[in-house]
Design a protein around this motif. Structure first.
Motif, PDB file in Angstrom:
ATOM      1  N   LYS A   1     -40.564  64.709 -28.450  1.00 15.98           N
ATOM      2  CA  LYS A   1     -39.616  63.944 -27.696  1.00 15.98           C
ATOM      3  C   LYS A   1     -38.014  63.778 -28.268  1.00 15.98           C
ATOM      4  CE  LYS A   1     -42.183  60.102 -26.053  1.00 15.98           C
ATOM      5  NZ  LYS A   1     -41.857  59.411 -24.642  1.00 15.98           N
TER       6      LYS A   1
ATOM      7  N   LEU B   1     -33.561  65.951 -26.687  1.00 15.57           N
ATOM      8  CA  LEU B   1     -32.537  65.129 -26.851  1.00 15.57           C
ATOM      9  C   LEU B   1     -31.515  65.525 -27.610  1.00 15.57           C
ATOM     10  CD1 LEU B   1     -34.595  61.692 -27.032  1.00 15.57           C
ATOM     11  CD2 LEU B   1     -33.540  62.862 -24.975  1.00 15.57           C
TER      12      LEU B   1
ATOM     13  N   LYS C   1     -26.730  59.273 -18.315  1.00 16.54           N
ATOM     14  CA  LYS C   1     -27.949  59.484 -18.219  1.00 16.54           C
ATOM     15  C   LYS C   1     -28.585  60.014 -19.399  1.00 16.54           C
ATOM     16  CE  LYS C   1     -30.612  62.718 -15.044  1.00 16.54           C
ATOM     17  NZ  LYS C   1     -30.442  63.754 -14.103  1.00 16.54           N
ATOM     18  N   ASN C   2     -27.975  61.097 -20.334  1.00 13.31           N
ATOM     19  CA  ASN C   2     -28.574  61.690 -21.490  1.00 13.31           C
ATOM     20  C   ASN C   2     -28.700  60.560 -22.511  1.00 13.31           C
ATOM     21  OD1 ASN C   2     -28.603  64.184 -20.360  1.00 13.31           O
ATOM     22  ND2 ASN C   2     -26.571  64.869 -21.208  1.00 13.31           N
TER      23      ASN C   2
ATOM     24  N   ARG D   1     -29.316  57.329 -21.851  1.00 14.15           N
ATOM     25  CA  ARG D   1     -30.408  56.525 -21.386  1.00 14.15           C
ATOM     26  C   ARG D   1     -31.887  57.188 -21.950  1.00 14.15           C
ATOM     27  NH1 ARG D   1     -26.922  54.900 -17.203  1.00 14.15           N
ATOM     28  NH2 ARG D   1     -27.567  56.606 -15.836  1.00 14.15           N
ATOM     29  N   LYS D   2     -31.822  58.381 -21.955  1.00 15.01           N
ATOM     30  CA  LYS D   2     -33.017  59.131 -22.347  1.00 15.01           C
ATOM     31  C   LYS D   2     -33.265  58.862 -23.877  1.00 15.01           C
ATOM     32  CE  LYS D   2     -32.812  63.010 -18.873  1.00 15.01           C
ATOM     33  NZ  LYS D   2     -32.750  64.234 -18.713  1.00 15.01           N
TER      34      LYS D   2
ATOM     35  N   ASN E   1     -34.545  55.339 -24.335  1.00 20.81           N
ATOM     36  CA  ASN E   1     -35.987  55.061 -23.918  1.00 20.81           C
ATOM     37  C   ASN E   1     -36.890  55.860 -24.844  1.00 20.81           C
ATOM     38  OD1 ASN E   1     -35.394  53.695 -21.570  1.00 20.81           O
ATOM     39  ND2 ASN E   1     -34.904  55.403 -20.228  1.00 20.81           N
ATOM     40  N   SER E   2     -36.611  57.055 -25.301  1.00 20.00           N
ATOM     41  CA  SER E   2     -37.622  57.583 -26.141  1.00 20.00           C
ATOM     42  C   SER E   2     -37.635  56.978 -27.630  1.00 20.00           C
ATOM     43  CB  SER E   2     -36.931  59.257 -26.404  1.00 20.00           C
ATOM     44  OG  SER E   2     -36.722  59.973 -25.602  1.00 20.00           O
TER      45      SER E   2
ATOM     46  N   TYR F   1     -23.061  57.119 -25.554  1.00 18.57           N
ATOM     47  CA  TYR F   1     -24.480  57.090 -26.411  1.00 18.57           C
ATOM     48  C   TYR F   1     -24.450  55.930 -27.124  1.00 18.57           C
ATOM     49  CZ  TYR F   1     -26.070  61.796 -25.603  1.00 18.57           C
ATOM     50  OH  TYR F   1     -26.578  62.705 -25.003  1.00 18.57           O
TER      51      TYR F   1
ATOM     52  N   GLU G   1     -25.275  52.823 -24.789  1.00 19.04           N
ATOM     53  CA  GLU G   1     -26.618  52.662 -24.347  1.00 19.04           C
ATOM     54  C   GLU G   1     -27.347  52.058 -25.515  1.00 19.04           C
ATOM     55  OE1 GLU G   1     -28.327  52.887 -21.532  1.00 19.04           O
ATOM     56  OE2 GLU G   1     -26.147  53.127 -20.568  1.00 19.04           O
TER      57      GLU G   1
END
Length: 211
Positions: free
Chosen positions: A12, A16, A42-43, A45-46, A49-50, A76, A79
């Protein structure tokens, strides 16, 4: 379990970490007007979510990182600040045995407890109740959270040396100290006895003397 969990976390987090390394370099060295902020978001948000998918310790890690402008670019931080919002609570039938283990049978110790929590966080949740007609709140750790925390702290300690190979040198020197600080913070937040004592001191300090 530890090996399986370590692999799960690595799968995971490593992509990132690579993305963050690139984004951090761009954020530090380039004119912000030329940055693709949507790609940053976008990065980010990944990452968000992770952390949610990995569970309570990583949610707490994300919350902790959301105030670290020395580590993360602003998108970052924005988010990850969303992790400060409430987290879905565990069902009350899983929480009830924890309350009764520490305080005794609910129907004997309390007038009532509302089974719907008023807030949920990564490590615990809070309920309304009453004792002798007086309204109270009950803060309870999530079921099995101690085991989850200790397991994931072991995983973080394992993957840190590997992760450090892929971050910029400026972070390598402080990463171990930051991990120690995070571990200390999470243990402090799980110490409800200490929190209770602090609340009693605050109450005593602000108590208005009666004539």
């Amino acid at each position: 379990m530890s090996t399986t969990r370590t692999i799960q976390v690595l799968v995971k987090l490593l992509p990132l970490i690579f993305a963050l390394r690139k984004d951090r370099k761009k954020w530090i060295h380039q004119d912000n007007r030329e940055l693709d902020l949507e790609q940053f978001r976008k990065n980010a948000r990944k990452v968000l979510n992770s952390f949610i998918s990995l569970g309570p310790v990583y949610i707490k890690l994300g919350q902790w990182l959301s105030s670290r402008a020395d580590i993360l670019p602003q998108p970052y931080l924005e988010e990850l600040s969303k992790l400060q919002d409430s987290v879905p609570s565990a069902p009350f039938d899983q929480v009830k045995p924890i309350i009764e283990k520490d305080l005794g049978p609910i129907n004997e110790k309390f007038d009532k407890i509302d089974p719907d929590s008023i807030s949920g966080a990564s490590l615990g949740q809070v309920y309304r109740g009453s004792i002798s007609g007086q309204q109270i709140v009950i803060k309870v750790k999530r079921p099995g959270i101690e085991k989850v925390v200790e397991e994931d702290i072991k995983v973080l300690k394992k993957i840190l040396p590997l992760a450090l190979r892929f971050v910029d040198p400026n972070l390598r020197y402080s990463a171990k100290a930051m991990l120690s600080q995070f571990i200390e913070t999470i243990h402090e937040e799980m110490d409800y006895t200490n929190e209770s004592e602090n609340l009693k001191k605050i109450k005593k300090t602000w108590q208005i003397p009666t004539k």
